[in-house]
Design an enzyme around this catalytic site. Structure first.
Site, PDB file in Angstrom:
ATOM      1  N   LYS A  49     -66.590 -40.039  64.251  1.00 59.21           N
ATOM      2  CA  LYS A  49     -66.025 -41.516  63.784  1.00 59.21           C
ATOM      3  C   LYS A  49     -66.695 -41.757  64.832  1.00 59.21           C
ATOM      4  O   LYS A  49     -67.664 -43.317  64.397  1.00 59.21           O
ATOM      5  CB  LYS A  49     -64.708 -41.459  64.035  1.00 59.21           C
ATOM      6  CG  LYS A  49     -64.290 -40.823  62.785  1.00 59.21           C
ATOM      7  CD  LYS A  49     -62.708 -40.962  63.522  1.00 59.21           C
ATOM      8  CE  LYS A  49     -61.306 -39.933  62.130  1.00 59.21           C
ATOM      9  NZ  LYS A  49     -60.486 -40.158  62.866  1.00 59.21           N
ATOM     10  N   GLN A  93     -55.943 -41.723  67.469  1.00 54.30           N
ATOM     11  CA  GLN A  93     -56.393 -39.836  66.289  1.00 54.30           C
ATOM     12  C   GLN A  93     -54.762 -39.352  66.125  1.00 54.30           C
ATOM     13  O   GLN A  93     -53.854 -39.061  67.423  1.00 54.30           O
ATOM     14  CB  GLN A  93     -57.379 -39.496  67.517  1.00 54.30           C
ATOM     15  CG  GLN A  93     -57.463 -38.355  67.231  1.00 54.30           C
ATOM     16  CD  GLN A  93     -57.694 -38.040  65.318  1.00 54.30           C
ATOM     17  OE1 GLN A  93     -58.792 -38.960  65.149  1.00 54.30           O
ATOM     18  NE2 GLN A  93     -58.036 -37.099  64.485  1.00 54.30           N
ATOM     19  N   ASP A 116     -56.826 -48.376  59.850  1.00 54.80           N
ATOM     20  CA  ASP A 116     -56.671 -46.933  59.720  1.00 54.80           C
ATOM     21  C   ASP A 116     -55.191 -46.757  58.472  1.00 54.80           C
ATOM     22  O   ASP A 116     -55.542 -45.296  57.577  1.00 54.80           O
ATOM     23  CB  ASP A 116     -56.175 -45.896  60.715  1.00 54.80           C
ATOM     24  CG  ASP A 116     -56.337 -44.264  60.365  1.00 54.80           C
ATOM     25  OD1 ASP A 116     -57.555 -43.806  59.565  1.00 54.80           O
ATOM     26  OD2 ASP A 116     -55.996 -43.430  61.228  1.00 54.80           O
TER      27      ASP A 116
END
Length: 276
Positions: A49, A93, A116
């Site tokens: 990413k 994450q 996200d």
């Protein structure tokens, strides 16, 4: 359905927009990634990413925390990033470890920086059709379906999986497009029979080759959002090819779209902050 090519074009457009924003306002979009522990797969995902951020003209700020970190310290870290005006998006994450209250950690992300789409507020916005950021993998799936002109209104969509950041929001986004949605999961009885009724199948349960080609309705559109050991998805790809009209490969389908949408939404956040 080729997610790699579509994602590449999305990242190119994001890079152009990021360059324009920087030239007009001096604002450089910034995505902060937070990683708890040293899980090899998570380390790889975060590195990927961050590399894509560089290609899209987005600054990346990485916060690595030890696996022993507790919920309170993680929440404080995320809170500090939420309060930092130089940070436009925050990615925590997953997974963070069983000893951590993951929902509390996700919900510490300011909604305007939840690029996200993992907070409770973002899920509510998706469910009610309100402004906000969508969960990146479900949002990427919708982009793929649109790119291949898949008609959703009135179609029967079966989502196999019920996670808070994939299965559940995928169903909400499909429902918002007037699909008739059925949720299934690993404990669903007669799963093959239900899958066999679907015009669109979204596989997101995390079990290798759970869905067989023979389970599918001829002509079904299949989106495989699973990723399992050995680079295989939740669908038996070779068997599905004999019945599906469209199908995503693993890898090269949903994965690249997830990252591309993450970058795009980070830029959206930066543009909104610059205009405020």
């Amino acid at each position: 359905m080729d997610g790699t090519d579509l994602a590449r074009r999305m990242v190119e457009r994001t890079a152009e927009r990021a360059r324009d924003l920087r030239e007009r306002t001096g604002v450089v979009p910034c995505l902060a990634t937070v990683l708890v522990g040293e899980d090899p797969a998570s380390v790889t995902y975060v590195r990927m990413k961050r590399n894509r951020c560089a290609k899209a003209g987005i600054e990346s700020r990485h916060i690595a925390l030890p696996g022993t970190v507790g919920t309170a310290e993680l929440v404080d870290t995320i809170g500090a990033l939420s309060a930092d005006p130089a940070v436009h998006g925050i990615l925590l994450q997953h997974p963070v470890g069983e000893h951590i209250d993951e929902r509390a950690a996700f919900d510490a992300i300011a909604p305007e920086k939840d690029v996200d789409g993992v907070t409770s507020m973002s899920f509510a916005a998706m469910s009610f059709g309100l402004p906000g950021f969508v969960s990146c993998t479900p949002g990427g799936i919708m982009r793929l379906l649109d790119a291949y002109d898949v008609e959703l209104a009135g179609r029967h969509a079966v989502v196999v999986g019920r996670s808070a950041i994939l299965g559940k929001p995928a169903g909400m986004l499909l429902l918002a497009r007037n699909a008739t949605v059925t949720y299934c999961h690993s404990r669903t009885r007669d799963l093959a029979e239900i899958v066999g009724q679907a015009d669109v199948v979204v596989a997101a349960v995390g079990r290798a080759r759970l869905i067989k080609g023979s389970d599918l309705k001829p002509g079904a559109v299949v989106v495989d959002a699973g990723y399992n050991e050995g680079n295989v998805g939740d669908v038996d790809f070779e068997g599905a090819l004999e019945r599906a009209s469209l199908i995503t490969p693993v890898p090269g389908g949903v994965g690249p779209m997830t990252i591309a949408l993450l970058l795009e939404q980070t830029l959206d956040s930066a543009e909104r902050a610059a205009a405020a």
